[in-house]
Design a protein around this motif. Structure first.
Motif, short mmCIF file in Angstrom:
data_model
loop_
_atom_site.label_atom_id
_atom_site.label_comp_id
_atom_site.label_asym_id
_atom_site.label_seq_id
_atom_site.Cartn_x
_atom_site.Cartn_y
_atom_site.Cartn_z
N ARG A 1 71.18 -39.58 41.11
CA ARG A 1 72.05 -38.68 40.35
C ARG A 1 72.29 -37.36 41.07
O ARG A 1 73.17 -36.59 40.69
N LEU A 2 71.50 -37.05 42.08
CA LEU A 2 71.61 -35.75 42.74
C LEU A 2 72.94 -35.57 43.46
O LEU A 2 73.42 -34.46 43.63
N GLY A 3 73.54 -36.69 43.88
CA GLY A 3 74.74 -36.59 44.70
C GLY A 3 75.90 -35.90 44.03
O GLY A 3 76.74 -35.26 44.69
N TYR A 4 75.99 -35.98 42.67
CA TYR A 4 77.13 -35.37 41.99
C TYR A 4 77.12 -33.85 42.12
O TYR A 4 78.17 -33.20 41.99
N ALA A 5 75.96 -33.28 42.43
CA ALA A 5 75.87 -31.84 42.58
C ALA A 5 76.10 -31.38 44.01
O ALA A 5 76.20 -30.19 44.26
N VAL A 6 76.18 -32.33 44.94
CA VAL A 6 76.29 -31.97 46.35
C VAL A 6 77.75 -32.02 46.77
O VAL A 6 78.40 -33.06 46.64
N PRO A 7 78.33 -30.94 47.28
CA PRO A 7 79.73 -30.93 47.70
C PRO A 7 79.99 -31.95 48.80
O PRO A 7 79.11 -32.30 49.60
N GLY A 8 81.23 -32.44 48.85
CA GLY A 8 81.59 -33.46 49.83
C GLY A 8 81.38 -33.00 51.26
O GLY A 8 80.98 -33.79 52.13
N GLY A 9 81.66 -31.72 51.54
CA GLY A 9 81.46 -31.21 52.89
C GLY A 9 80.00 -31.25 53.32
O GLY A 9 79.70 -31.53 54.50
N VAL A 10 79.09 -30.98 52.39
CA VAL A 10 77.66 -31.02 52.70
C VAL A 10 77.23 -32.45 52.99
O VAL A 10 76.48 -32.72 53.94
N ILE A 11 77.70 -33.39 52.17
CA ILE A 11 77.36 -34.80 52.40
C ILE A 11 77.89 -35.26 53.75
O ILE A 11 77.22 -35.99 54.50
N ALA A 12 79.11 -34.83 54.08
CA ALA A 12 79.71 -35.22 55.37
C ALA A 12 78.86 -34.74 56.54
O ALA A 12 78.55 -35.50 57.46
N VAL A 13 78.46 -33.47 56.51
CA VAL A 13 77.62 -32.94 57.58
C VAL A 13 76.28 -33.65 57.61
O VAL A 13 75.76 -34.00 58.69
N GLY A 14 75.71 -33.91 56.43
CA GLY A 14 74.41 -34.55 56.36
C GLY A 14 74.40 -35.98 56.87
O GLY A 14 73.35 -36.47 57.32
N LEU A 15 75.53 -36.66 56.82
CA LEU A 15 75.60 -38.02 57.36
C LEU A 15 76.06 -38.04 58.81
O LEU A 15 75.61 -38.89 59.59
#
Length: 532
Positions: A358-372
């Motif tokens: 459920r944590l992903g809904y709080a993480v902005p798309g740009g942060v997820i992109a950098v993290g991957l």
């Protein structure tokens, strides 16, 4: 599988933290002395404006349609949800077209009054205030829906008691109804704030420098991977703090009538100027957040040279549908795995897996992109170097720049939405059904296939639709992670708007809005039946 899904959701957050701390203190010092204060100040100001605006509009509208009667109240009860279908960046394109200096509003003023370009003052739409207004218009339904549901669940007894003790209707609202609805309202405002810090398209187009735009600029413009990771960590920390607050508020969002007696609320009949004011207050968000943008976008699109049936646009549509379809199916399968694991094997491991998912809904798309991108780019480069040294063969980028990594980002971002829809339907499956299935010799997989899935089909279809539309609208992760020359409707709209070709940007924007209306229509049907 559920544990694997949870680890995938945690991967971008852990990667961002590792990349940020390995970037050295030099980058941090440079950011602190240059852009970080501006990014933080603009982001906090935007959060303050949006949270205040969504609170006022959402709570005010919810109170009016719940506690008063005026002409058109049943229509507004449903119509107030419609702006939720619009991405904020689409509204930004529409309002820039009509409010900017060459737009129809200022052009008409100059023609009518005989003014020159420097003879008058007009509010600048491309500003932090303009960005806040766009976000308020599309995000207030979060607050409206939760506040309305809370007001409907409250017993009329407490409200009537306050009236009997001499309080006016407005005084009883502020002293009784509003405090009882505070947890639900706070949850709605926090959801709006999380969407605000994740927004990229609106602030980028309006030239407002926030953490979201800073991550994109550091990654592409300055090619500063360490700086992008450290900015992403700052935004991630803020987002996780908001997620924790939202979870606390959601846990408290319960109301019990201690008297165990419920009485329907007596609605206040409005007439005269009060009815006119109520119609204006409820109609303005619908007009500004839905009706006017649709009219403007259609007029812009008709005057553009963009052909929606051309081979190029059919390619954009095909790419968007491919990404959205694959992401929706994979995300819903992952949600079923996590939810079913938690039901069949309750315990710390399953609960921790569900919480991480459920944590992903709080993480902005740009942060997820950098993290991957950071760990998989390192993996691709290391593999390529080893293959060159060992076999004199270059593997290139196997994972980075593929649609599968982009779909992984969508999975992390929207898994919570799919999981929420799945768990909502799972409440219809009684525990006795599981026991009966086991007594008939069915294992966990047989129980899922023969008992749960047939009952949960409507909920799973809703989850598919929600994720599908969210992926269609997602911009920052798509911009950063999409394969070369693999553009979507959202990317095409952003590119045309960045080139100031707003007429052209209206065409893909209309398609995105049309897709976004599908889940909103489902929500409107539930509102009309009194279930939300």
């Amino acid at each position: 599988m559920a544990v694997t899904v949870a680890l995938i959701c945690l991967l971008p957050m852990l990667a961002v933290a590792i990349a940020a701390f390995s970037g050295g203190t030099g980058t941090v010092a440079h950011l602190l002395s240059t852009v970080l204060p501006r990014y933080a100040g603009n982001t906090l100001l935007l959060v303050l404006l949006v949270s205040t605006g969504t609170f006022l509009v959402g709570v005010g509208a919810a109170w009016l349609v719940t506690m008063t009667r005026f002409p058109g109240v049943r229509f507004f009860e449903i119509a107030l949800v419609l702006p939720l279908a619009f991405p904020a960046y689409v509204l930004a394109y529409a309002y820039t077209y009509i409010l900017d200096h060459p737009g129809i509003v200022q052009s008409s003023l100059r023609s009518l009054m005989g003014w020159g370009p420097r003879d008058y003052w007009f509010p600048e739409v491309r500003s932090i205030g303009g960005a806040a207004m766009m976000l308020i218009l599309v995000l207030y339904p979060y607050v409206y829906l939760l506040a309305r549901a809370s007001f409907l669940q409250q017993s009329g007894t407490t409200f009537l008691a306050a009236r009997a003790l001499g309080s006016s209707a407005w005084s009883a609202f502020f002293r009784v109804s509003l405090p009882l609805a505070r947890p639900a309202i706070a949850g709605g405002v926090l959801l709006a704030v999380m969407e605000t810090i994740a927004d990229f398209g609106t602030v980028a187009y309006f030239g407002v420098q926030t953490f979201a735009t800073g991550i994109y600029s550091s990654w592409f413009t300055f090619v500063d991977r360490a700086g992008a990771a450290q900015l992403a960590l700052c935004l991630l920390s803020f987002a996780l703090l908001l997620a924790m607050l939202e979870r606390i508020q959601r846990g408290r969002a319960k109301y019990y009538d201690p008297s165990r007696r419920s009485q329907d609320k007596t609605q206040i009949d409005l007439s005269g100027w009060q009815a006119v004011l109520a119609v204006f207050l409820c109609g303005a968000p619908v007009l500004l957040g839905c009706v006017l943008p649709i009219v403007v976008l259609f007029s812009m699109g008709l005057g553009s040279e963009q052909d929606l049936l051309s081979a190029r646009y059919l390619g954009f549509i095909r790419n968007s549908l491919t990404l959205a379809g694959l992401a929706a199916v994979i995300t819903v399968v992952a949600a079923v795995a996590v939810g079913f694991f938690q039901r069949m094997q309750p315990g710390r491991l399953s609960s921790a897996s569900a919480y991480a998912a459920r944590l992903g809904y709080a993480v902005p798309g740009g942060v997820i992109a950098v993290g991957l991108m950071v760990p998989f780019a390192a993996f691709d480069n290391a593999l390529d170097a080893w293959m060159r040294a060992t076999f004199d063969y270059s593997t290139g980028l196997l994972v980075t720049g593929s649609i599968w990594l982009l779909i992984g980002a969508y999975l992390v971002r929207f898994l919570a939405a799919a999981l929420g829809a799945y768990e909502g339907g799972q409440s219809l499956v009684h525990a006795n059904m599981d026991a009966a299935s086991r007594s008939l010799g069915q294992g966990p997989f047989g129980t899922l296939r023969r008992v749960h899935l047939p009952i949960l089909t409507p909920s799973l279809l809703t989850a598919l639709l929600i994720v599908f539309v969210d992926v269609m609208k997602e911009l920052p992760a798509t911009l950063i992670m999409r394969p070369f020359n693999y553009d979507t409707l959202a990317v095409q709209a952003y590119r045309l708007a960045s080139d100031e070709r707003l007429d052209g940007a209206a065409v893909p924007s209309v398609v995105i809005v049309a897709m976004g209306l599908l889940p909103v229509i489902l929500i409107c049907r539930q509102v009309g039946r009194g279930r939300l």
